[in-house]
Design a protein around this motif. Structure first.
Motif, PDB file in Angstrom:
ATOM      1  N   PHE B  10       6.586   7.431   1.191  1.00  0.00           N
ATOM      2  CA  PHE B  10       5.753   7.027   0.048  1.00  0.00           C
ATOM      3  C   PHE B  10       4.285   7.388   0.309  1.00  0.00           C
ATOM      4  O   PHE B  10       3.564   7.798  -0.604  1.00  0.00           O
ATOM      5  CB  PHE B  10       5.912   5.525  -0.232  1.00  0.00           C
ATOM      6  N   GLY B  11       3.870   7.200   1.573  1.00  0.00           N
ATOM      7  CA  GLY B  11       2.485   7.568   1.936  1.00  0.00           C
ATOM      8  C   GLY B  11       2.248   9.046   1.693  1.00  0.00           C
ATOM      9  O   GLY B  11       1.220   9.463   1.146  1.00  0.00           O
ATOM     10  N   ALA B  12       3.228   9.861   2.082  1.00  0.00           N
ATOM     11  CA  ALA B  12       3.092  11.310   1.907  1.00  0.00           C
ATOM     12  C   ALA B  12       2.968  11.651   0.423  1.00  0.00           C
ATOM     13  O   ALA B  12       2.126  12.478   0.030  1.00  0.00           O
ATOM     14  CB  ALA B  12       4.299  12.023   2.509  1.00  0.00           C
ATOM     15  N   LEU B  13       3.779  10.979  -0.404  1.00  0.00           N
ATOM     16  CA  LEU B  13       3.695  11.227  -1.852  1.00  0.00           C
ATOM     17  C   LEU B  13       2.295  10.841  -2.361  1.00  0.00           C
ATOM     18  O   LEU B  13       1.655  11.610  -3.098  1.00  0.00           O
ATOM     19  CB  LEU B  13       4.767  10.422  -2.591  1.00  0.00           C
ATOM     20  N   ALA B  14       1.827   9.647  -1.919  1.00  0.00           N
ATOM     21  CA  ALA B  14       0.520   9.184  -2.371  1.00  0.00           C
ATOM     22  C   ALA B  14      -0.572  10.185  -1.992  1.00  0.00           C
ATOM     23  O   ALA B  14      -1.422  10.540  -2.808  1.00  0.00           O
ATOM     24  CB  ALA B  14       0.231   7.808  -1.769  1.00  0.00           C
ATOM     25  N   ARG B  40      -8.075  17.561   3.632  1.00  0.00           N
ATOM     26  CA  ARG B  40      -7.683  16.551   4.641  1.00  0.00           C
ATOM     27  C   ARG B  40      -6.465  15.760   4.161  1.00  0.00           C
ATOM     28  O   ARG B  40      -5.609  15.389   4.953  1.00  0.00           O
ATOM     29  CB  ARG B  40      -8.856  15.618   4.922  1.00  0.00           C
ATOM     30  N   SER B  41      -6.425  15.503   2.868  1.00  0.00           N
ATOM     31  CA  SER B  41      -5.253  14.780   2.336  1.00  0.00           C
ATOM     32  C   SER B  41      -3.984  15.593   2.559  1.00  0.00           C
ATOM     33  O   SER B  41      -2.927  15.040   2.869  1.00  0.00           O
ATOM     34  CB  SER B  41      -5.403  14.523   0.842  1.00  0.00           C
ATOM     35  N   LEU B  42      -4.091  16.923   2.415  1.00  0.00           N
ATOM     36  CA  LEU B  42      -2.920  17.780   2.648  1.00  0.00           C
ATOM     37  C   LEU B  42      -2.449  17.658   4.098  1.00  0.00           C
ATOM     38  O   LEU B  42      -1.244  17.625   4.371  1.00  0.00           O
ATOM     39  CB  LEU B  42      -3.272  19.241   2.365  1.00  0.00           C
ATOM     40  N   VAL B  43      -3.419  17.609   5.016  1.00  0.00           N
ATOM     41  CA  VAL B  43      -3.047  17.450   6.430  1.00  0.00           C
ATOM     42  C   VAL B  43      -2.383  16.086   6.630  1.00  0.00           C
ATOM     43  O   VAL B  43      -1.395  15.961   7.369  1.00  0.00           O
ATOM     44  CB  VAL B  43      -4.283  17.616   7.337  1.00  0.00           C
ATOM     45  N   ALA B  44      -2.904  15.066   5.936  1.00  0.00           N
ATOM     46  CA  ALA B  44      -2.307  13.722   6.053  1.00  0.00           C
ATOM     47  C   ALA B  44      -0.855  13.745   5.552  1.00  0.00           C
ATOM     48  O   ALA B  44       0.017  13.094   6.133  1.00  0.00           O
ATOM     49  CB  ALA B  44      -3.127  12.723   5.241  1.00  0.00           C
ATOM     50  N   VAL B  45      -0.599  14.529   4.495  1.00  0.00           N
ATOM     51  CA  VAL B  45       0.782  14.640   3.993  1.00  0.00           C
ATOM     52  C   VAL B  45       1.683  15.172   5.109  1.00  0.00           C
ATOM     53  O   VAL B  45       2.785  14.664   5.334  1.00  0.00           O
ATOM     54  CB  VAL B  45       0.855  15.580   2.754  1.00  0.00           C
ATOM     55  N   ALA B  46       1.172  16.191   5.835  1.00  0.00           N
ATOM     56  CA  ALA B  46       1.968  16.776   6.915  1.00  0.00           C
ATOM     57  C   ALA B  46       2.288  15.728   7.975  1.00  0.00           C
ATOM     58  O   ALA B  46       3.421  15.628   8.457  1.00  0.00           O
ATOM     59  CB  ALA B  46       1.240  17.963   7.519  1.00  0.00           C
ATOM     60  N   VAL B  47       1.279  14.923   8.335  1.00  0.00           N
ATOM     61  CA  VAL B  47       1.486  13.902   9.370  1.00  0.00           C
ATOM     62  C   VAL B  47       2.530  12.875   8.895  1.00  0.00           C
ATOM     63  O   VAL B  47       3.474  12.547   9.616  1.00  0.00           O
ATOM     64  CB  VAL B  47       0.150  13.197   9.695  1.00  0.00           C
ATOM     65  N   LEU B  48       2.371  12.432   7.653  1.00  0.00           N
ATOM     66  CA  LEU B  48       3.279  11.399   7.140  1.00  0.00           C
ATOM     67  C   LEU B  48       4.695  11.940   6.936  1.00  0.00           C
ATOM     68  O   LEU B  48       5.676  11.256   7.238  1.00  0.00           O
ATOM     69  CB  LEU B  48       2.729  10.835   5.824  1.00  0.00           C
ATOM     70  N   ALA B 130      -0.033  21.329  -2.952  1.00  0.00           N
ATOM     71  CA  ALA B 130       0.030  19.864  -3.125  1.00  0.00           C
ATOM     72  C   ALA B 130       0.961  19.513  -4.286  1.00  0.00           C
ATOM     73  O   ALA B 130       1.736  18.550  -4.206  1.00  0.00           O
ATOM     74  CB  ALA B 130      -1.366  19.307  -3.364  1.00  0.00           C
ATOM     75  N   GLY B 131       0.910  20.285  -5.345  1.00  0.00           N
ATOM     76  CA  GLY B 131       1.767  20.026  -6.509  1.00  0.00           C
ATOM     77  C   GLY B 131       3.235  20.165  -6.158  1.00  0.00           C
ATOM     78  O   GLY B 131       4.062  19.317  -6.514  1.00  0.00           O
ATOM     79  N   THR B 132       3.563  21.245  -5.426  1.00  0.00           N
ATOM     80  CA  THR B 132       4.961  21.457  -5.035  1.00  0.00           C
ATOM     81  C   THR B 132       5.417  20.328  -4.100  1.00  0.00           C
ATOM     82  O   THR B 132       6.527  19.805  -4.233  1.00  0.00           O
ATOM     83  CB  THR B 132       5.118  22.823  -4.336  1.00  0.00           C
ATOM     84  N   LEU B 133       4.522  19.966  -3.166  1.00  0.00           N
ATOM     85  CA  LEU B 133       4.859  18.867  -2.243  1.00  0.00           C
ATOM     86  C   LEU B 133       5.097  17.581  -3.025  1.00  0.00           C
ATOM     87  O   LEU B 133       6.061  16.851  -2.761  1.00  0.00           O
ATOM     88  CB  LEU B 133       3.700  18.651  -1.263  1.00  0.00           C
ATOM     89  N   ALA B 134       4.216  17.310  -3.987  1.00  0.00           N
ATOM     90  CA  ALA B 134       4.334  16.071  -4.769  1.00  0.00           C
ATOM     91  C   ALA B 134       5.679  16.038  -5.490  1.00  0.00           C
ATOM     92  O   ALA B 134       6.330  14.992  -5.543  1.00  0.00           O
ATOM     93  CB  ALA B 134       3.185  15.968  -5.758  1.00  0.00           C
ATOM     94  N   PHE B 135       6.117  17.201  -6.003  1.00  0.00           N
ATOM     95  CA  PHE B 135       7.405  17.259  -6.711  1.00  0.00           C
ATOM     96  C   PHE B 135       8.546  16.845  -5.781  1.00  0.00           C
ATOM     97  O   PHE B 135       9.360  15.970  -6.107  1.00  0.00           O
ATOM     98  CB  PHE B 135       7.636  18.667  -7.259  1.00  0.00           C
ATOM     99  N   PHE B 136       8.588  17.466  -4.600  1.00  0.00           N
ATOM    100  CA  PHE B 136       9.690  17.149  -3.678  1.00  0.00           C
ATOM    101  C   PHE B 136       9.609  15.713  -3.171  1.00  0.00           C
ATOM    102  O   PHE B 136      10.620  15.028  -3.045  1.00  0.00           O
ATOM    103  CB  PHE B 136       9.715  18.144  -2.511  1.00  0.00           C
ATOM    104  N   LEU B 137       8.393  15.261  -2.881  1.00  0.00           N
ATOM    105  CA  LEU B 137       8.249  13.892  -2.379  1.00  0.00           C
ATOM    106  C   LEU B 137       8.589  12.872  -3.460  1.00  0.00           C
ATOM    107  O   LEU B 137       9.153  11.812  -3.168  1.00  0.00           O
ATOM    108  CB  LEU B 137       6.822  13.681  -1.842  1.00  0.00           C
ATOM    109  N   PHE B 138       8.276  13.226  -4.705  1.00  0.00           N
ATOM    110  CA  PHE B 138       8.644  12.328  -5.809  1.00  0.00           C
ATOM    111  C   PHE B 138      10.171  12.187  -5.876  1.00  0.00           C
ATOM    112  O   PHE B 138      10.705  11.084  -6.000  1.00  0.00           O
ATOM    113  CB  PHE B 138       8.100  12.878  -7.134  1.00  0.00           C
TER     114      PHE B 138
END
Lengths: 160, 650
Positions: B10-14, B40-48, B130-138
């Motif tokens: 959920f954090g990664a999606l956020a 930086r948010s994109l890097v945070a997505v990778a970490v999460l 980020a958009g593609t990531l958001a789609f998959f994480l959603f």
């Protein structure tokens, strides 16, 4: 020399047409099975299927091959038994022809478009490379130099 | 760990949504600080996303069967190796894998751009990612959550499908996915280039390594899939034109086309609209492939459980496609280049024709794959479109492609002179024709096989001639030995020879496919102990029968002596395996593979009185498919090793 190759190609094609091909290898079960689905498992290709119904079909195929039937005769037998739904390919008629012809129409259209594009581009290219003024005529290169330049260019090609 | 996984996800999606907001704000306000925050948010997505993936891996390794996904694809008896890789055995894990790898790739893009001042285009690159990531994480958070629990703890899991317990199957899905995912990066750069109007070849140069690398992964994925089918499914083939196989093959074709025309844009600055269209098509097809894997839309051996994801994927595909088409139309003026070709006989125009063939193949494959749906909609008839159709339609197209593969790389840029044509093609053409004639005399009479071998010979001869000439010139210049000169030519012109090596790999694959399909031998027999069967030059003798336990399975194995002209040349063990938790036994292929042919044995039946049923095939030249695949991959790798000059420049 180029003409010789064309002759050679023509002769070769002629030979390919005349020389009797080695008798075709014996028909294999897989060759026939590739055209069929298992009657007992809906949608399952017979080649991948391992159920008892599939075993019966494969045994029937082997029996008919041993009897000397052709691939088409065996397929026809199964169509008669189970209907056309047993085939893994659409029979070539009616709307199904679209499937067979469609890709080649696509290819022809694509090739035609590409040919038109290349033609337009090449005429644009020629217009551009035509000399504009009455400058000095291009220097003629001797054959050896031109060959060397071409060779070096071809080696440079992708390295740029 | 379930909570940790859920929170990470959920954090990664956020953070992916936050990245989008920040990047849009940065672009609108023209403020670099917002854009940096977005990065930086994109890097945070990778970490999460890494956190979520580690959590799922941990849950598999610790047999956390309260998690529905773990319970569905693992059990206690499963070897640790397969427990770890059951991660991507189902849809949920596959999607998490997608999101995770894309987040890592995105972080890598951010890292690679760290020294470059933020150009106008990069925020848009990040935005697409980020958009593609958001789609998959959603999808993962809201629709198909891998961390969903059952509400109780079952005593054991349902286990992994025995067919998937094979090394090929362990690496096949992730490599294919790496290919699919990788094409997101060039797509993102293409979108950014169009939005910002920087449509020169810089986006192509920047993404070249991504393109080729993704193509390599796709190639490896496809080859491993074929290899798995060959050794695991037991029907003696490696490619069944199954919808999911096709779904991986179609983007492979379009990306191959793209890699070729990208070279033209790089060198001549033309074909911009075409390249944009190709990368859009490739990306959409990669998403389509991911969707098709377990969608259940088309009947396939890969459907290990369908869910209601179709609508979401369809929406994403339609939005991407429409958005892409809009962008291309909008920037058409800038993309349109006054084409300037001097002749039909030029590398540019042959590349264009190679694209036509590649796309025709892609279209034929796509059309055949979805034809059952079209037919049902139009006529109400359900038809199956399987191997006989694809072989019939695609084989002629492949042969034309093979011919062009020989012509393309050696024809001169701009305008090929008669000298160029004669020098490059005369000898290969003669060699191929003579070779073909010899094959004909030897009895290779099948027209397609003869044509395929002859064309393969032609392509191989063009490559060998080019290499030998280059080595010769180098030796003359430097006085090096042939070996040194050979290596130096390969290394110094690695981009060019990488490409040649890929083509050479294709030649080997063609040889393998032709040999094994046109000259296959097959037989089936039921044998009692001591009896034997004959096939080709082999004799197989049923010598012994063994039963034993190994890991999570009981194995029944027939020991077969392999004889050639009375000499014992080896031994094979054909197995039937009964896995814990599996309803049906599986057959394990016994394989004796040589450079000339494969002896392929399966045991479909064991009788009550000890007799066994054997299905035996001799597949000539088949091993060259795998060797060719390896050569292709090597060539691809060679082509993207950066030159020192370029490394210094970057």
């Amino acid at each position: 020399m180029t003409r010789n190759v064309v002759w050679l190609a023509a002769l070769w094609l002629l030979a390919a047409a005349i020389v009797p091909a080695r008798p075709a290898l014996a028909l294999t079960e897989t060759e026939v099975a590739e055209g069929l689905l298992c009657y007992a498992c809906p949608g399952e290709p017979l080649t991948a299927d391992r159920c008892r119904g599939g075993d019966q079909m494969r045994a029937a195929i082997r029996r008919m091959i041993a009897e000397g039937k052709t691939k088409q005769e065996i397929l026809d037998y199964f169509v008669q038994e189970f209907g056309e739904e047993i085939l893994t390919y659409p029979p070539k008629r009616g709307f199904n022809l679209v499937a067979y012809v469609g890709p080649f129409v696509g290819l022809l259209v694509g090739a035609a478009v590409a040919a038109v594009v290349v033609r337009r581009w090449s005429s644009a290219g020629r217009r551009r490379s035509e000399p504009r003024g009455s400058g000095s005529p291009p220097t003629r290169l001797d054959e050896k130099t031109r060959r060397r330049i071409e060779e070096e260019l071809s080696h440079l090609d992708e390295e740029a | 760990m379930v909570t940790f996984g859920n929170l990470s996800q959920f954090g990664a999606l956020a953070f992916s949504l936050l990245a989008m907001v920040l990047l849009v704000a940065g672009v609108v306000r023209n403020d670099l600080r917002w854009i940096r925050a977005g990065k930086r948010s994109l890097v945070a997505v990778a970490v999460l996303a890494t956190g979520a993936s580690v959590a799922l891996g941990y849950l598999f390794l610790t047999d956390a069967f309260q998690v529905e996904y773990v319970a569905s694809y693992s059990d206690r008896a499963l070897p640790v190796f397969y427990k770890a890789t059951a991660f991507w055995a189902g849809q949920k894990g596959s999607l998490l894998f997608w999101a995770w790898v894309l987040s890592l790739f995105s972080a890598l893009v951010v890292h690679n751009n760290r020294r470059e001042p933020d150009s106008r285009a990069t925020p848009y690159v990040y935005l697409v990612l980020a958009g593609t990531l958001a789609f998959f994480l959603f999808l993962l958070c809201a629709v198909t959550n891998p961390f969903e629990t059952l509400g109780f703890v079952p005593r054991d899991g349902q286990g992994l499908n025995p067919m998937l317990q094979n090394p090929g199957m362990v690496f096949h899905p992730p490599t294919l996915f790496l290919g699919y995912i990788g094409f997101t990066i060039p797509f993102a750069y293409a979108v950014a280039a169009m939005v910002t109007g920087t449509t020169d070849a810089s986006w192509i140069r920047k993404t070249r390594a991504w393109n080729v690398l993704s193509w390599i992964f796709l190639t490896v994925g496809i080859i491993l899939g074929g290899q798995w089918a060959y050794v695991e499914l037991g029907w003696g083939g490696y490619w069944a034109w199954d919808p999911v196989e096709n779904a991986s093959f179609i983007p492979w074709l379009t990306s191959t086309a793209f890699i070729h025309t990208a070279i033209i844009q790089e060198r001549r600055g033309i074909m911009k609209v075409w390249n944009m269209s190709l990368i859009l098509l490739t990306f959409v097809l990669c998403i389509f492939g991911t969707y098709l894997v377990r969608s259940g839309v088309l009947q396939s051996v890969h459907d290990f459980g369908a869910t209601g994801l179709g609508g979401y994927f369809l929406a994403f595909i339609v939005i991407t496609l429409l958005g892409g088409i809009y962008l291309i139309a909008e920037s058409y003026g800038e993309l349109k280049t006054p084409g300037a070709l001097e002749s039909y006989l030029s590398r540019e125009s042959t590349f264009l024709f190679n694209n036509v063939i590649l796309l025709a193949l892609a279209f034929a494959t796509f059309f055949g794959t979805v034809f059952p749906l079209i037919s049902e909609a139009v006529t109400g008839n359900k038809v199956t479109v399987g191997p006989p159709f694809f072989n019939q339609v695609n084989t002629p197209l492949f042969l034309v492609l093979l011919l062009i593969t020989g012509v393309c790389p050696l024809i001169g840029w701009r305008k090929a002179s008669p000298v160029n044509l004669r020098r490059n093609f005369l000898r290969p053409a003669v060699a191929a024709l003579v070779g073909g004639a010899i094959l004909l005399a030897l009895g290779v009479g099948e027209p397609y096989a003869l044509l395929a071998f002859t064309l393969a010979g032609f392509v191989a001869a063009t490559i060998v001639q080019e290499f030998v000439t280059a080595v010769g010139s180098r030796r003359k210049l430097t006085g090096e030995s042939s070996l040194t000169a050979g290596f130096r030519v390969l290394w110094r012109m690695r981009r060019r020879y990488g490409g040649h090596l890929v083509h050479f790999g294709l030649v080997l694959i063609v040889v393998g496919i032709t040999g094994s399909s046109a000259y296959k031998l097959e037989t089936q027999a039921t044998l009692s102990r001591g009896e034997s069967l004959k096939i080709g030059r082999y004799e197989l003798k049923y010598e012994d029968f063994k039963t034993y336990q190994k890991f999570n399975r009981t194995v029944y194995a027939a020991v077969l002596g392999v004889y050639n002209d009375g000499d014992r040349i080896g031994q094979l063990e054909a197995e039937r395996r009964y896995y814990v938790n599996a309803r049906q036994p599986t057959t394990e292929v016994a394989l004796r593979s040589t450079l000339v042919e494969d002896l392929y044995v399966t045991m479909p039946g064991i009788g009550r009185t000890g007799e066994i049923t054997l299905k035996v095939a001799v597949n000539p030249l088949l091993i060259w498919i795998w060797i060719g695949g390896g050569v292709m991959v090597l060539g691809g790798i060679l082509a993207i090793v950066p030159s020192r000059k370029r490394r210094r420049a970057s």
